[in-house]
Design an enzyme around this catalytic site. Structure first.
Site, short mmCIF file in Angstrom:
data_model
loop_
_atom_site.label_atom_id
_atom_site.label_comp_id
_atom_site.label_asym_id
_atom_site.label_seq_id
_atom_site.Cartn_x
_atom_site.Cartn_y
_atom_site.Cartn_z
N SER A 132 0.83 -1.20 0.00
CA SER A 132 0.00 0.00 0.00
C SER A 132 0.87 1.25 0.00
CB SER A 132 -0.95 -0.04 1.20
OG SER A 132 -1.99 0.88 1.05
N ASP A 157 -5.70 -3.49 -2.40
CA ASP A 157 -4.64 -3.24 -1.43
C ASP A 157 -3.97 -4.53 -0.95
OD1 ASP A 157 -3.35 -2.54 1.17
OD2 ASP A 157 -4.26 -0.60 0.78
#
Length: 306
Positions: A38, A200
């Site tokens: 991320s 993510d």
């Protein structure tokens, strides 16, 4: 000695990564390989490309923030939902949720920003990079890397992962890969890359220590932004509920995964920062710096140990 650096996800708390890296590089501690999830993949990419700590700090302080938000729900779609709601209430229309997008933010502006960001001139030697993403449909962990030696470790790494499957792919387009890794579920639209629909990487592996362990790193430094986050007692909106729920999930997943490995943790104590806290960038930077300074004596001993 091969030193690995793992950078966790953590929304805008990720700016603390840069504060940590400033201190480590000033102390002469450099990683031979970096793995990021991320926001950790954004900072990790800059580190892997060879950017200086000062440049990274300058870039963060000029981060455009709200200007990168491109809402994925057009005005006409929103109007359509509003007009249909009375019919949904009366039972004439059965389901209006299908009119909603896969994410509130399209992510195109973020990817364009990353495309410019990754074209700057490096001042350090580049190092291999591993970027962690999650396949929305198969639940596979999809790892993108520019490390030409990763093939030797593929069989070994797949034997220790607990998730359904680990897919290792080359980095053909770094901005797209990093944008995929930072696609917070529900916030950003998933990123389609080939046959994979990616979200993510924190959904599977928020602190990728195991990736570094399985490519042969002897010493691993992990900056974990979730374990140190301090939360307000005031949870009032659905955004607050979403943020706190994500953090609870990340903490449990990370604790289970990290319990299998030996590494040096750096855990910045960051209070009240979410994915919309653009006014706290400097605060996150300074917390990262101070945390790294406090950790330096113990980190040196760890790196010197056998």
């Amino acid at each position: 000695m091969k030193i690995g650096l793992a950078l966790s996800g953590g929304t805008l708390r990720g700016f603390a990564h840069i504060g940590v890296l400033e201190v480590l590089l000033d102390a002469g501690i450099e990683a031979d390989v970096v793995a990021g999830t991320s926001v950790g993949s954004i900072v990790g990419a800059m580190y892997a490309l060879g950017y200086s700590p000062n440049l990274m700090s300058q870039l963060v302080c000029s981060f455009p923030g709200p200007k990168l938000i491109d809402w994925s729900l057009p005005a006409w779609s929103l109007a359509k939902i509003v007009l249909l709601f009375p019919f949904y209430y009366l039972g004439v229309v059965k389901d209006i949720s299908r009119l909603l997008p896969m994410g509130l933010i399209a992510g195109d502006k973020l990817e364009s920003y990353l495309r410019k960001l990754f074209k700057l001139t490096p001042v350090r030697k580049p190092v291999p990079l591993y970027v962690i993403t999650t396949d929305l449909y198969t639940a596979d962990t999809v790892i993108f890397t520019n490390d030409k030696n990763h093939e030797m470790q593929r069989t070994q790494s797949q034997q220790v992962y607990s998730q359904p499957r680990t897919v290792i792919l080359p980095i053909d387009d770094l901005p797209s890969v990093v944008r995929a890794s930072a696609s917070i579920p529900g916030v950003f639209k998933p990123k389609q890359m080939g046959r994979h629909v990616l979200i993510d990487g924190g959904q599977r592996n928020n602190v990728p220590v195991d990736i570094l362990y399985n490519i042969g790193c002897q010493k691993i430094i992990a900056v974990d932004l979730h374990r140190g986050s301090i939360h307000s007692n005031s949870i009032e909106t659905f955004v607050d509920v979403f943020n706190r729920s994500m953090d609870i999930m990340m903490e449990d997943l990370s604790a289970l995964r990290l319990s299998k490995y030996q590494f040096f943790p750096i855990i910045p104590k960051i209070e009240g920062v979410t994915w919309t806290s653009f006014n706290k960038i400097e605060y996150c930077l300074e917390i990262g710096r101070q945390t790294a300074r406090d950790a330096l004596p113990a980190l040196r001993k760890y790196l010197q140990s056998t």
